[in-house]
Write a protein that holds these residues in place. Sequence first.
Motif, mmCIF file in Angstrom:
data_model
loop_
_atom_site.group_PDB
_atom_site.id
_atom_site.type_symbol
_atom_site.label_atom_id
_atom_site.label_comp_id
_atom_site.label_asym_id
_atom_site.label_seq_id
_atom_site.Cartn_x
_atom_site.Cartn_y
_atom_site.Cartn_z
ATOM 1 N N GLN A 18 83.327 12.340 86.477
ATOM 2 C CA GLN A 18 83.478 11.133 87.100
ATOM 3 C C GLN A 18 82.266 10.370 87.850
ATOM 4 N N GLY A 19 81.516 11.435 88.545
ATOM 5 C CA GLY A 19 80.255 10.895 89.173
ATOM 6 C C GLY A 19 79.395 10.307 88.179
ATOM 7 N N ILE A 20 79.117 10.986 86.768
ATOM 8 C CA ILE A 20 78.193 10.596 85.878
ATOM 9 C C ILE A 20 78.759 9.298 85.406
ATOM 10 N N ARG A 21 80.035 9.249 85.195
ATOM 11 C CA ARG A 21 80.578 8.032 84.361
ATOM 12 C C ARG A 21 80.382 6.958 85.451
ATOM 13 N N LEU A 22 80.615 7.144 86.382
ATOM 14 C CA LEU A 22 80.442 5.813 87.665
ATOM 15 C C LEU A 22 78.986 5.349 87.672
ATOM 16 N N ILE A 23 78.076 6.210 87.320
ATOM 17 C CA ILE A 23 76.665 5.769 87.345
ATOM 18 C C ILE A 23 76.359 5.110 85.939
ATOM 19 N N LEU A 24 76.795 5.551 85.125
ATOM 20 C CA LEU A 24 76.645 4.938 83.735
ATOM 21 C C LEU A 24 77.420 3.633 83.797
ATOM 22 N N SER A 25 78.518 3.406 84.211
ATOM 23 C CA SER A 25 79.385 2.272 84.249
ATOM 24 C C SER A 25 78.510 1.294 84.842
ATOM 25 N N ARG A 26 77.946 1.492 85.999
ATOM 26 C CA ARG A 26 77.306 0.524 86.889
ATOM 27 C C ARG A 26 76.112 0.043 86.196
ATOM 28 N N PHE A 27 75.131 1.093 85.577
ATOM 29 C CA PHE A 27 74.103 0.748 84.726
ATOM 30 C C PHE A 27 74.296 -0.368 83.686
ATOM 31 N N LEU A 28 75.503 0.036 82.949
ATOM 32 C CA LEU A 28 75.964 -0.796 81.767
ATOM 33 C C LEU A 28 76.434 -2.265 82.246
ATOM 34 N N THR A 29 77.024 -2.239 83.097
ATOM 35 C CA THR A 29 77.643 -3.696 83.588
ATOM 36 C C THR A 29 76.723 -4.538 84.458
ATOM 37 N N ALA A 30 75.717 -3.924 85.068
ATOM 38 C CA ALA A 30 74.670 -4.775 85.964
ATOM 39 C C ALA A 30 73.913 -5.507 85.188
ATOM 40 N N GLY A 31 73.890 -6.706 85.883
ATOM 41 C CA GLY A 31 72.854 -7.589 85.147
ATOM 42 C C GLY A 31 73.844 -8.670 83.899
ATOM 43 N N GLY A 32 74.782 -8.373 83.815
ATOM 44 C CA GLY A 32 75.663 -9.011 82.768
ATOM 45 C C GLY A 32 75.409 -8.523 81.179
ATOM 46 N N PRO A 33 76.137 -8.955 80.376
ATOM 47 C CA PRO A 33 76.361 -8.486 78.946
ATOM 48 C C PRO A 33 75.061 -8.751 78.075
ATOM 49 N N ASP A 34 74.478 -9.745 78.663
ATOM 50 C CA ASP A 34 73.146 -10.501 77.913
ATOM 51 C C ASP A 34 72.006 -9.598 78.017
ATOM 52 N N VAL A 35 71.886 -8.717 78.989
ATOM 53 C CA VAL A 35 70.722 -7.764 79.371
ATOM 54 C C VAL A 35 70.888 -6.622 78.243
ATOM 55 N N PRO A 36 69.812 -6.521 77.225
ATOM 56 C CA PRO A 36 69.795 -5.464 76.388
ATOM 57 C C PRO A 36 69.338 -4.030 77.206
ATOM 58 N N LYS A 37 69.921 -2.841 76.795
ATOM 59 C CA LYS A 37 69.992 -1.724 77.447
ATOM 60 C C LYS A 37 70.098 -0.608 76.367
ATOM 61 N N GLN A 38 69.408 0.698 76.817
ATOM 62 C CA GLN A 38 69.544 1.907 76.008
ATOM 63 C C GLN A 38 69.915 2.949 76.964
ATOM 64 N N ILE A 39 70.480 4.039 76.507
ATOM 65 C CA ILE A 39 70.736 5.287 77.203
ATOM 66 C C ILE A 39 69.839 6.433 76.230
ATOM 67 N N ILE A 40 69.238 7.156 77.068
ATOM 68 C CA ILE A 40 68.763 8.430 76.555
ATOM 69 C C ILE A 40 69.405 9.556 76.975
ATOM 70 N N SER A 41 70.135 10.563 76.158
ATOM 71 C CA SER A 41 70.828 11.772 76.840
ATOM 72 C C SER A 41 69.660 12.922 76.360
ATOM 73 N N LEU A 42 69.341 13.661 77.447
ATOM 74 C CA LEU A 42 68.142 14.388 77.229
ATOM 75 C C LEU A 42 68.983 16.095 77.500
ATOM 76 N N GLY A 43 68.872 16.751 76.490
ATOM 77 C CA GLY A 43 69.432 18.100 76.347
ATOM 78 C C GLY A 43 71.149 18.179 76.750
#
Length: 317
Positions: A18-43
């Motif tokens: 839940q901690g990881i999901r909270l952080i991911l959710s805040r990153f992906l929703t911050a700035g609004g839907p028009d801001v392109p973003k990407q995620i890199i999951s390492l290992g």
Amino acid sequence: RPVRRAPLINRGYYTRVQGIRLILSRFLTAGGPDVPKQIISLGGGLDTTFFWLHSQNMLPSGGFFDVDFAEVTAKKVEIMSKHADMMSAIGGEALVSADRTEVRSSLYKLVAADLRDVSALQTRLVEAGLQTNVPTLLLAECVLVYMEADHADSLLNWAAHTFPSSMFVSYDIIKPNDPFGVTMLENLESRGCSLLSVRKYPEISDHINRYKTLGWESVEIIDMNEMYDEYLDRTDLRRIERLELFDELEEWRLIQAHYCFSCAIQNKQNMPFLASLNFSSFPPQTAPPLPSFASHGPLGTDIHTSHDKTNLNLKFI
């Protein structure tokens, strides 16, 4: 067959996921839907974060890059190929490499690479469609601590100087030198699971200095107790705390104090939303959780545990 784990372990898994999901959710929703973003999951091994994001309609528009050793990615390709719903989530246009270690689609990129070689890692990521000028979250769950310190530092330094608008999120073991930490490391090392860099960076203060020295503009780190007490949704905590009896609160608190979430931010492009992603900017949850029950939340695939009243053995693979 599902494995029945101790309530103490279930609650720890819940806090981590839940901690990881909270952080991911805040990153992906911050700035609004028009801001392109990407995620890199390492290992990430056989982690299913991409599929959870798909189920929540929160996939990053710039793509999800899933990186691990070729023998691990091959296993992931094998599993996904047997499940039509997984392949559908990845995208109908997905291409599987000839050696069946990589996958490419507009949404998902499974990349076979060695994190110890950052030059080759960047080459493989760019070939998969990585854009270094897009806001990027890099995720490393119990990864850095298993690497030699020099290799892990090289990875953090590469990320800090490659992605001008980025967030590095890690989940790590800390406090190896107190009595519980000594016992924990002895148990792990007796099973061939060496934590190669934990002694160089034993405390939260050491990790903060590490990130700053390697080029990150800001960093905040909290242990699992603080994540559980301050940031996780109180309504959901009440739900999971009623699922099974729990009488190991003191021991669970001790374990939680030996794991931490790190959030380092690079904002060289002055994107306002990045400043809202430190833990200190998260809205705290004020109602206290119930102390008497434990969670039985979603489980990862990279920690195996055995537990009794007299001894706690943790095995990470």
